[in-house]
Design an enzyme around this catalytic site. Structure first.
Site, short mmCIF file in Angstrom:
data_model
loop_
_atom_site.label_atom_id
_atom_site.label_comp_id
_atom_site.label_asym_id
_atom_site.label_seq_id
_atom_site.Cartn_x
_atom_site.Cartn_y
_atom_site.Cartn_z
N ARG A 1 -5.60 -33.17 -19.25
CA ARG A 1 -7.00 -33.10 -19.67
C ARG A 1 -7.78 -32.05 -18.88
O ARG A 1 -7.27 -31.40 -18.00
CB ARG A 1 -7.67 -34.46 -19.50
CG ARG A 1 -7.64 -35.08 -18.12
CD ARG A 1 -8.35 -36.43 -18.11
NE ARG A 1 -8.25 -37.11 -16.84
CZ ARG A 1 -7.29 -37.98 -16.52
NH1 ARG A 1 -6.33 -38.24 -17.39
NH2 ARG A 1 -7.28 -38.56 -15.33
N ASP A 2 -9.04 -31.90 -19.26
CA ASP A 2 -10.05 -31.09 -18.56
C ASP A 2 -9.76 -29.59 -18.63
O ASP A 2 -9.60 -28.92 -17.61
CB ASP A 2 -10.17 -31.52 -17.09
CG ASP A 2 -10.34 -33.01 -16.91
OD1 ASP A 2 -10.86 -33.66 -17.83
OD2 ASP A 2 -9.96 -33.53 -15.83
N TYR B 1 -14.03 -35.85 -23.67
CA TYR B 1 -13.89 -35.77 -22.22
C TYR B 1 -14.21 -34.36 -21.71
O TYR B 1 -14.59 -33.48 -22.46
CB TYR B 1 -12.49 -36.21 -21.81
CG TYR B 1 -12.29 -37.72 -21.75
CD1 TYR B 1 -13.02 -38.59 -22.56
CD2 TYR B 1 -11.36 -38.29 -20.88
CE1 TYR B 1 -12.83 -39.97 -22.50
CE2 TYR B 1 -11.17 -39.67 -20.82
CZ TYR B 1 -11.91 -40.50 -21.64
OH TYR B 1 -11.74 -41.86 -21.58
N GLU C 1 -7.07 -33.73 -11.40
CA GLU C 1 -8.13 -33.65 -12.41
C GLU C 1 -8.98 -32.40 -12.23
O GLU C 1 -9.01 -31.78 -11.17
CB GLU C 1 -9.04 -34.88 -12.31
CG GLU C 1 -8.45 -36.15 -12.85
CD GLU C 1 -9.52 -37.18 -13.15
OE1 GLU C 1 -9.48 -37.74 -14.25
OE2 GLU C 1 -10.39 -37.42 -12.29
N ASP D 1 -19.08 -35.80 -14.85
CA ASP D 1 -18.59 -34.44 -14.63
C ASP D 1 -19.47 -33.34 -15.25
O ASP D 1 -19.80 -33.41 -16.44
CB ASP D 1 -17.19 -34.27 -15.22
CG ASP D 1 -16.19 -35.25 -14.68
OD1 ASP D 1 -16.56 -36.13 -13.89
OD2 ASP D 1 -14.99 -35.13 -15.05
N GLN E 1 -20.82 -34.78 -18.79
CA GLN E 1 -20.40 -36.03 -19.41
C GLN E 1 -21.60 -36.98 -19.45
O GLN E 1 -22.26 -37.21 -18.44
CB GLN E 1 -19.27 -36.66 -18.62
CG GLN E 1 -17.96 -35.89 -18.69
CD GLN E 1 -17.22 -36.14 -19.99
OE1 GLN E 1 -16.52 -37.13 -20.14
NE2 GLN E 1 -17.38 -35.24 -20.94
#
Length: 436
Positions: A145-146, A78, A199, A19, A35
């Protein structure tokens, strides 16, 4: 050894990339984090790699920017985002922690911490948790997340992708006045279930509409829709309702797109040229995956359109208005098909007939077969070919398809049943900066 090294795309010198993270402009420099796992081709360790540029052609590889060194991120730093405020760069990302014991790590056993860190654009420090499990709504699973953070008139907003305990995808929107204390302000969700997890959210504010980019996991294939294991796309947001979902890219290898606004006010999108949990492969030996070409994103006629940024538009014309050519490994084709199209680039096949566009990688895709787009007419096609990738834009960026493809010849043979212009692709340069 053919390692299929790309010439126009950002990729790791060695190891794994996925990502794009932290896309932003800080003090005149464009920062592209991602990432990274430089030690493996499987992405076991989640850290952040870091490129910088000022022109999208000349880059500096700055090495690793974030490594999971703290207890609250011990199993991975992450995905996340970055925001330039004054002389500081604020980084937000998810710190992953898997607790010992018998857990499914969906409903129990996972800490998903939202971490805030500071940077001068070179080093990262002052990591601390601003949101943890207890701060998320009770209906959330352990998959939140994210974080994507934006500046808004009232201060700042953050969107987080989430999976509920009922296995429904949604996005949590938080607001803050100081980037430290965050309050839940909205839950963005669709009227009917659209997958179990959303996501990599990115909330975009255009003049007359709000658009939510995300990657819904768990969509069921419907004809030629949702052909990949995980889709990527966007919703139009009306109040807190996510409506009118559309896929953003229909190719085999596109996921986790993130955007930022550059110094000229353009909305730039970069995606991961890859996809998790697939059964097709990539035959590179020392490195894995790449980022897409940067694309200018615009909202027109009720939908998002993508165009490769001006800096990477080709200017060196090789052949004009031909139907066949010998081409270098990295090149650009531009054409205006009529009612149908048949195009072959070595063993890569493209066809448009009866309202269906087909990308066929069966003979060069390492397990990739066909992907499709339904469209009533095909007015324009732009195709960006690199050593082991193809990015296709239809009808002025109304549709796109991004895929990896692998050839063992240095020269491409191109044949079409309509005329095309052939250009040299713009090559990028990457200089490594030694980090002690």
């Amino acid at each position: 050894m053919n390692d299929y090294r790309l010439t126009s795309h950002l990729a790791p010198k060695r190891g794994w990339l996925n990502d794009p993270n932290g896309l932003c402009v800080h003090q005149g420099v464009i920062h592209i984090f991602y990432q990274a796992d430089p030690d493996n081709l499987t992405g076991k360790r989640k850290a952040w790699g870091h490129f910088t540029t000022t022109d999208f052609v000349h880059y500096t590889d700055c090495g690793l920017a974030i490594e999971p060194t703290e207890a609250f991120e011990q199993h991975g730093a992450y995905s996340g985002s970055a925001l330039s405020v004054g002389d500081q760069l604020h980084l937000f990302y998810t710190g992953n922690v898997k607790e010992p014991g018998e857990h499914d790590f969906i409903r129990s056993g996972r800490q998903h911490n939202t971490i805030h860190a500071l940077s001068d654009g070179k080093t990262v420090d002052h990591k601390h948790v601003v949101l943890s499990n207890s701060d998320y709504p009770d209906f959330c699973s352990c998959h939140v997340r994210d974080p994507k953070v934006n500046k808004i008139a009232e201060g700042y907003e953050m969107v987080l992708g989430a999976r509920t305990l009922k296995d429904e995808g949604c996005v949590l929107r938080y607001t803050s006045s100081d980037l430290e204390r965050w309050q839940l302000s909205a839950i963005l969700r669709s009227e009917t279930k659209m997958g179990y997890m959303w996501e990599c959210p990115d909330l975009l504010h255009f003049d007359d509409v709000d658009v939510l980019l995300c990657c819904p996991q768990g969509l069921t294939r419907q004809g030629y829709h949702y052909e990949n294991v995980y889709d990527n796309g966007y919703f139009l947001i009306q109040q807190d309702q996510a409506k009118t979902y559309r896929t953003l890219d229909y190719g085999f290898d596109f996921y986790a797109p993130q955007t930022f606004e550059d110094s000229w006010g353009r909305r730039i999108l970069i995606g991961w040229m890859g996809l998790p949990d697939t059964d097709y492969t990539i035959p590179t030996k020392t490195w894995m995956h790449a980022l897409t070409l940067p694309r200018q994103l615009r909202y027109e006629e009720g939908q998002l359109k993508q165009r490769v940024i001006d800096e990477l538009q080709p200017t060196h014309l090789l052949t004009a208005k031909t139907t066949q050519a010998q081409a270098p490994q990295a090149c650009v084709l531009k054409m205006q098909p009529q009612k149908s199209l048949t195009l072959a680039i070595d063993t890569l096949k493209i066809q448009y007939a009866d309202g269906l566009f087909t990308l066929d990688c069966s003979a060069c895709g390492e397990g990739r077969t066909q992907r499709h787009v339904e469209l009533p007419n095909l007015d324009t096609l732009e195709l960006y070919l690199d050593v082991s990738s193809v990015e296709i834009f239809l009808n002025d960026g109304q549709f796109s398809l991004t895929s990896r493809c692998f050839f063992d010849t240095a020269i491409r043979t191109i044949q079409a049943d309509c005329e095309f212009d052939l250009y040299d692709a713009v090559a990028i340069e990457i200089e490594s900066r030694d980090i002690q």
